[in-house]
Design an enzyme around this catalytic site. Structure first.
Site, short mmCIF file in Angstrom:
data_model
loop_
_atom_site.label_atom_id
_atom_site.label_comp_id
_atom_site.label_asym_id
_atom_site.label_seq_id
_atom_site.Cartn_x
_atom_site.Cartn_y
_atom_site.Cartn_z
N MET A 25 0.84 -1.19 0.00
CA MET A 25 0.00 0.00 0.00
C MET A 25 0.88 1.25 0.00
O MET A 25 1.99 1.23 0.52
CB MET A 25 -0.94 0.05 1.21
N ASN A 26 0.34 2.34 -0.61
CA ASN A 26 1.00 3.63 -0.41
C ASN A 26 -0.03 4.69 -0.07
O ASN A 26 -0.73 4.53 0.94
CB ASN A 26 2.00 3.99 -1.52
N ASP A 27 -0.18 5.75 -0.85
CA ASP A 27 -0.92 6.95 -0.42
C ASP A 27 -2.33 6.68 0.10
O ASP A 27 -3.09 5.95 -0.53
CB ASP A 27 -1.12 7.92 -1.59
N GLN A 29 -3.80 3.63 -2.11
CA GLN A 29 -3.09 3.06 -3.25
C GLN A 29 -2.66 1.64 -2.89
O GLN A 29 -2.01 1.43 -1.84
CB GLN A 29 -1.87 3.91 -3.59
N TRP A 78 5.60 -1.74 -5.49
CA TRP A 78 4.74 -0.77 -6.18
C TRP A 78 4.46 -1.28 -7.59
O TRP A 78 5.35 -1.72 -8.29
CB TRP A 78 5.45 0.59 -6.23
N SER A 123 -3.61 8.48 -7.31
CA SER A 123 -4.22 9.10 -6.13
C SER A 123 -5.28 10.15 -6.45
O SER A 123 -5.28 10.77 -7.51
CB SER A 123 -3.13 9.73 -5.28
N ARG A 141 -0.90 15.18 -11.79
CA ARG A 141 -1.70 14.12 -11.16
C ARG A 141 -2.00 14.46 -9.70
O ARG A 141 -1.36 15.33 -9.12
CB ARG A 141 -0.98 12.76 -11.21
N ASP A 142 -2.95 13.75 -9.14
CA ASP A 142 -3.37 13.81 -7.73
C ASP A 142 -4.27 15.03 -7.49
O ASP A 142 -4.00 16.10 -8.03
CB ASP A 142 -2.18 13.84 -6.76
N GLU A 153 3.53 16.37 -5.54
CA GLU A 153 2.51 15.33 -5.65
C GLU A 153 1.47 15.56 -4.55
O GLU A 153 1.72 16.26 -3.56
CB GLU A 153 3.14 13.95 -5.48
N1 DQQ Z 1 1.63 7.85 -5.60
C1 DQQ Z 1 0.59 7.70 -6.58
C2 DQQ Z 1 0.60 8.97 -7.39
C3 DQQ Z 1 1.24 9.93 -6.46
C4 DQQ Z 1 2.28 9.12 -5.78
C5 DQQ Z 1 0.88 6.48 -7.37
C6 DQQ Z 1 2.74 9.70 -4.47
O1 DQQ Z 1 -0.71 9.34 -7.73
O2 DQQ Z 1 1.76 11.03 -7.16
O3 DQQ Z 1 0.89 5.34 -6.55
O4 DQQ Z 1 3.25 8.72 -3.61
#
Ligand code: DQQ
Length: 473
Positions: free
Chosen positions: A17-19, A35, A43, A80, A141-142, A202
């Site tokens: 997992m991330n964001d 994420q 990832w 994200s 993005r984001d 980001e």
């Molecule tokens: N993680 C997402 C993106 C973001 C980045 C992709 C930041 O949308 O910019 O996993 O950790």
């Protein structure tokens, strides 16, 4: 079971997992999306995982909310974004990835956020402003969106070549048709002292707090600099003018935070805690990434961001021990007899007196071979977490993390430290937060000690609790 798996910080059952994404409270329940790569502890192929909580402490993991749709604008990943309540319809704005293209997309839910339908007109913005505003953007993005004067606004993370990171502002009557308003804020390494704010931003987030506005960005550059910054300032005529710029947490582990407003009016932030071990070690453990504790935000009189963990976490406290008036000798190690653990909350009030450095030794083996230090340096005015001897494995990161922390005359060092197997999350006097990942190797690296250097110090009060797991209700 991986002995480093945290027990009271949220993470999925397995894999990556991330964001945090799409944070929202809906019909009283807290919803967390994140994420997620279901294919392994690395990832790749981003999905949105989903979990809910009645109290921001205990979470129920639910089926995946968003997955890439073959042949669509998000066929290579759902990156994200945020969630908003669009006149009663829960709506996501996320970044769809197709090949080199990363563009804003919309999805809605008709069953209280369980399943999501992607809009047939995705992507809802056809290209970054580069193409029509002569902005040479390096990423796009984001999303963070809000309602203002009968319109929707969103900021999108970006960077302008040879200038710096940027948060680009858009406006829409309906979340589907967007017009570019202009840059809400642009980073500039020459102006943005005291921090280098990178080449791209980001995960921007933008919200009112007290009498100011706050822009939180996740700063990145080509060298893999990653940290979250908070800019506090004023917002008018759709321009944001920052007055202060600070780290949200030390560079190192904490990244890509997102905030939301809950029904008690609290502005709550969650961030992604990255691993501090090699990709091979992550894959071997079958899990990677975890969320920070939820933090309530407020402003200091100087206009900087203050953070404290949500009070609901106190329900996890067990086996309270407390000490008063502890003299901390200036040599040797004052271990606290019988106090040990790798899942603890520690609250300490330390009077440094004339000691050069004071602090705590955590995850300490009886012979001191392994330990992680939390150090307040009176002379330099810094708080440091030093994991250089935190574990014996060659696969772990060992860089110390420091932030400025200047105590006033007679001010006590107030530490609130959360240990969770491989997490050290430190809140010092509400305004310096350092989060680090550590991976002690020895099963007996569970000791806690106070230390002082140069002169004796005093702990007026020390409270410790064992923290219960959030998965056994
Ligand atoms: N993680 C997402 C993106 C973001 C980045 C992709 C930041 O949308 O910019 O996993 O950790």
């Amino acid at each position: 079971m991986d002995p480093h798996r945290p027990i009271y910080h949220f993470l999925p059952v397995a894999t990556w997992m991330n964001d945090p994404n799409g944070l929202i409270q809906w019909k009283g329940q807290y919803h967390l999306f994140y994420q997620y790569n279901p294919n392994g502890a690395y990832w790749g192929t981003m999905h949105w995982g989903h979990a809910t909580s009645p109290d921001l402490v205990h979470w129920t993991d639910l089926p995946i909310a968003l997955a890439p749709t073959p042949g669509s604008p998000d066929e290579d990943g759902v990156f994200s974004g945020c969630a908003v309540d669009h006149d009663g319809t829960p709506t996501f704005i996320y970044t769809g990835v197709r090949g080199e293209e990363q563009l804003p997309c919309i999805a809605t839910s008709a069953d209280d956020l369980l399943t999501w339908q992607k809009h047939p007109d995705n992507p809802v913005i056809a290209a970054p402003p580069a193409l029509h505003e002569e902005l040479d953007t390096v990423m796009f993005r984001d999303h963070a969106a809000w309602r203002e004067n009968d319109a929707w606004y969103q900021v999108i993370g970006s960077g302008i070549r040879d200038v710096g990171g940027a948060a680009l502002l858009y406006r829409s009557p309906d979340l589907l048709h967007w017009e570019y308003v202009g840059p809400l804020c642009v980073g500039d390494s020459r102006r943005m002292e005291p921090l280098w704010t990178g080449t791209m931003w980001e995960c921007p987030d933008f919200f009112p707090l007290g009498d100011r506005h706050v822009l939180v960005v996740s700063v990145r550059d080509e060298e893999n600099l990653l940290y979250a910054a908070s800019l506090v300032g004023s917002y008018s005529d759709h321009k944001f003018t920052p007055e202060t710029l600070n780290y949200v947490d030390s560079p190192g582990s904490f990244y890509a935070p997102q905030t939301f407003l809950d029904d008690r009016g609290r502005r709550i932030m969650l961030g992604w805690l990255r691993e501090g071990r090699s990709v091979d070690a992550q894959k071997a453990s079958t899990l990677a990434g975890v969320l920070s504790l939820p933090r309530v935000l407020s402003l200091s009189p100087e206009g900087t961001l203050l953070m404290e963990p949500v009070h609901e976490l106190e329900t996890l406290r067990r086996d309270h021990r407390s000490y008063e008036d502890l003299e901390i000798a200036s040599a040797g190690v004052d271990a606290l007899p019988g106090v040990e653990g790798d899942c603890l909350e520690i609250v300490a009030q330390i009077e440094p007196r004339d000691a050069r450095r004071v602090g705590m030794r955590l995850f300490r083996s009886p012979d001191g071979e392994e330990e992680t230090l939390v150090i307040y340096d009176h002379r330099n005015g810094t708080l440091t977490v030093d994991p250089s001897r935190s574990g014996l494995s060659p696969e772990i990161h060992r860089d110390a993390q420091s932030l400025p922390l200047q105590l006033g005359d007679g001010e006590l060092l107030r530490l609130r430290i959360f240990l969770d197997r491989s997490i050290v999350e430190v809140f010092a006097n509400e305004h310096a937060c350092i989060t680090a990942r550590v991976y002690p190797t020895r099963p007996d690296s569970r000791g806690i000690a106070l230390f002082a250097e140069g002169s004796t110090a005093r702990a007026g009060r020390l409270d410790l609790w064992r923290m219960a797991s959030i998965w056994e209700i």
